[in-house]
Design a protein around this motif. Structure first.
Motif, PDB file in Angstrom:
ATOM      1  N   VAL A  13       1.216  -1.380  -0.019  1.00 46.26           N
ATOM      2  CA  VAL A  13      -0.103  -0.102  -0.290  1.00 46.26           C
ATOM      3  C   VAL A  13       0.903   1.404  -0.123  1.00 46.26           C
ATOM      4  O   VAL A  13       2.645   1.596   1.012  1.00 46.26           O
ATOM      5  CB  VAL A  13      -0.750   0.256   1.554  1.00 46.26           C
ATOM      6  N   SER A  14       0.117   1.700  -0.588  1.00 46.69           N
ATOM      7  CA  SER A  14       1.482   3.580  -0.675  1.00 46.69           C
ATOM      8  C   SER A  14       0.560   4.399  -0.059  1.00 46.69           C
ATOM      9  O   SER A  14      -0.773   4.106  -0.039  1.00 46.69           O
ATOM     10  CB  SER A  14       1.545   4.314  -1.893  1.00 46.69           C
ATOM     11  N   ARG A  15       0.692   5.006   1.156  1.00 43.96           N
ATOM     12  CA  ARG A  15      -0.152   5.933   2.066  1.00 43.96           C
ATOM     13  C   ARG A  15       0.573   7.630   1.976  1.00 43.96           C
ATOM     14  O   ARG A  15       2.208   7.414   1.263  1.00 43.96           O
ATOM     15  CB  ARG A  15       0.047   5.879   3.259  1.00 43.96           C
ATOM     16  N   GLU A  56       5.422  10.076   1.294  1.00 44.31           N
ATOM     17  CA  GLU A  56       4.775   9.421   1.316  1.00 44.31           C
ATOM     18  C   GLU A  56       5.691   8.258   1.589  1.00 44.31           C
ATOM     19  O   GLU A  56       6.972   7.545   1.823  1.00 44.31           O
ATOM     20  CB  GLU A  56       4.987   8.994  -0.505  1.00 44.31           C
ATOM     21  N   HIS A  58       5.657   3.370   2.203  1.00 39.79           N
ATOM     22  CA  HIS A  58       5.350   2.367   1.410  1.00 39.79           C
ATOM     23  C   HIS A  58       4.907   1.250   2.524  1.00 39.79           C
ATOM     24  O   HIS A  58       5.964   0.939   3.202  1.00 39.79           O
ATOM     25  CB  HIS A  58       6.450   2.215   0.488  1.00 39.79           C
ATOM     26  N   HIS A  91      -5.312   7.089   0.839  1.00 45.27           N
ATOM     27  CA  HIS A  91      -3.744   5.754   0.484  1.00 45.27           C
ATOM     28  C   HIS A  91      -4.220   5.962  -0.825  1.00 45.27           C
ATOM     29  O   HIS A  91      -5.501   6.606  -1.611  1.00 45.27           O
ATOM     30  CB  HIS A  91      -5.643   4.996   0.803  1.00 45.27           C
ATOM     31  N   THR A  92      -2.926   5.772  -1.619  1.00 47.54           N
ATOM     32  CA  THR A  92      -2.662   5.967  -2.994  1.00 47.54           C
ATOM     33  C   THR A  92      -2.980   5.123  -4.677  1.00 47.54           C
ATOM     34  O   THR A  92      -3.393   5.126  -5.379  1.00 47.54           O
ATOM     35  CB  THR A  92      -1.681   6.853  -3.335  1.00 47.54           C
ATOM     36  N   ARG A  93      -2.436   3.908  -3.353  1.00 43.13           N
ATOM     37  CA  ARG A  93      -2.204   2.742  -4.511  1.00 43.13           C
ATOM     38  C   ARG A  93      -2.567   0.657  -3.510  1.00 43.13           C
ATOM     39  O   ARG A  93      -1.586   1.519  -2.530  1.00 43.13           O
ATOM     40  CB  ARG A  93      -0.900   2.839  -5.102  1.00 43.13           C
ATOM     41  N   VAL A  94      -2.585   0.328  -4.063  1.00 44.15           N
ATOM     42  CA  VAL A  94      -2.688  -0.391  -3.075  1.00 44.15           C
ATOM     43  C   VAL A  94      -2.543  -2.381  -4.124  1.00 44.15           C
ATOM     44  O   VAL A  94      -3.053  -1.988  -4.987  1.00 44.15           O
ATOM     45  CB  VAL A  94      -4.364  -0.953  -2.540  1.00 44.15           C
ATOM     46  N   GLU A  95      -1.605  -2.527  -3.942  1.00 45.38           N
ATOM     47  CA  GLU A  95      -1.511  -3.996  -4.492  1.00 45.38           C
ATOM     48  C   GLU A  95      -1.188  -5.256  -3.622  1.00 45.38           C
ATOM     49  O   GLU A  95      -0.612  -5.448  -3.401  1.00 45.38           O
ATOM     50  CB  GLU A  95       0.373  -3.689  -5.450  1.00 45.38           C
TER      51      GLU A  95
END
Length: 199
Positions: A13-15, A56, A58, A91-95
Motif C-alpha cells: 500500500v502506498s500512503r 509518501e 510504502h 491511500h494512493t495505491r494498493v497492490e
C-alpha cells in the motif's frame, strides 16, 4: 468462503501524509501492525518512507492465504483503525501479490522504520528476466539430480511414471526449500543493490 489463491498473499500500500505529522503517521502504522498481529495467518508487516522529509510511505503486510487476509481486511478492528486516520492519511495505491510474484517480494518479517537516510527498500517485484534466471538457478541442479537418480534407480519405470515421480518430489522442494533460500541469497541482485561483500 473458499480460498481462491493458495499460499501467502502480500499487500503493498502506498500512503501519503503531511511530513509535519510524521510522528502521528508512525504511531498510527504501529497501531495497525499491532492489531493485525492478533489475527490468524498474519506473517509480518513493514513500512518505510520514500525519502527523508517525504510524505509518501510504502507499507507491506503478508498473510498466510487469501482467507486469513480477508479476515483482517473485513474486520471491524481494521475499519476502526482506517477511520481513525481520516483527514491525515491518503491511500494512493494498493497492490496484491500471490503465486510466483510472492517468491520475489521484499522481506517483511520485521518492521522497517527509517527517518534519516533510508535503507533502499523495493516495493515492486524484480524484473522478470531476473526472476527467470533465479528460478533456473534453483531448478537446473534439482532437475539434473532428479534425472540422474531416476535413470539409475527407476530406469524400468515408464517415462510418464518417472516424470510424475520427479514433479511430485521437485515441486515441494522448489516451493518450500530451494527457491526461498536462493531468493534470500540473491535478494541484493534481484532488487538492484550492492553485493553484501562490497558494502
Amino acid at each position: 468462503m473458499t480460498t481462491m489463491q493458495a499460499g501467502p498473499v502480500t499487500v503493498a500500500v502506498s500512503r501519503r501524509a503531511d511530513p509535519a505529522r510524521t510522528g502521528e503517521m508512525v504511531a498510527w502504522m504501529r497501531a495497525g501492525t499491532a492489531l493485525a498481529e492478533s489475527f490468524p495467518g498474519f506473517l509480518g508487516a513493514g513500512f518505510v518512507r520514500s525519502a527523508p522529509g517525504s510524505g509518501e510511505w510504502h507499507v507491506m503486510y503478508r498473510f498466510a492465504d487469501a482467507d486469513t487476509l480477508h479476515g483482517w481486511e473485513d474486520s471491524p478492528q481494521r475499519h476502526w483503525w482506517l477511520s481513525s486516520a481520516q483527514g491525515i492519511v491518503e491511500h494512493t495505491r494498493v497492490e496484491r501479490r500471490t503465486g510466483i510474484e510472492g517468491w520475489f517480494d521484499p522481506p517483511v518479517d520485521h518492521v522497517v522504520e527509517t527517518f534519516g537516510e533510508p535503507e533502499p527498500v523495493s516495493a515492486v517485484a524484480p524484473p522478470r528476466w531476473k526472476q527467470a534466471v533465479t528460478i533456473w538457478l534453483a531448478f537446473f541442479p534439482l532437475s539434473l539430480t532428479a534425472t540422474l537418480l531416476t535413470a539409475r534407480f527407476a530406469a524400468d519405470v515408464p517415462l510418464a511414471g518417472r516424470t510424475l515421480l520427479m514433479t511430485l518430489v521437485l515441486t515441494p522442494l522448489m516451493t518450500y526449500l530451494v527457491l526461498p533460500r536462493i531468493t534470500r541469497a540473491l535478494h541484493w541482485w534481484l532488487h538492484g543493490r550492492r553485493a553484501p561483500w562490497r558494502r
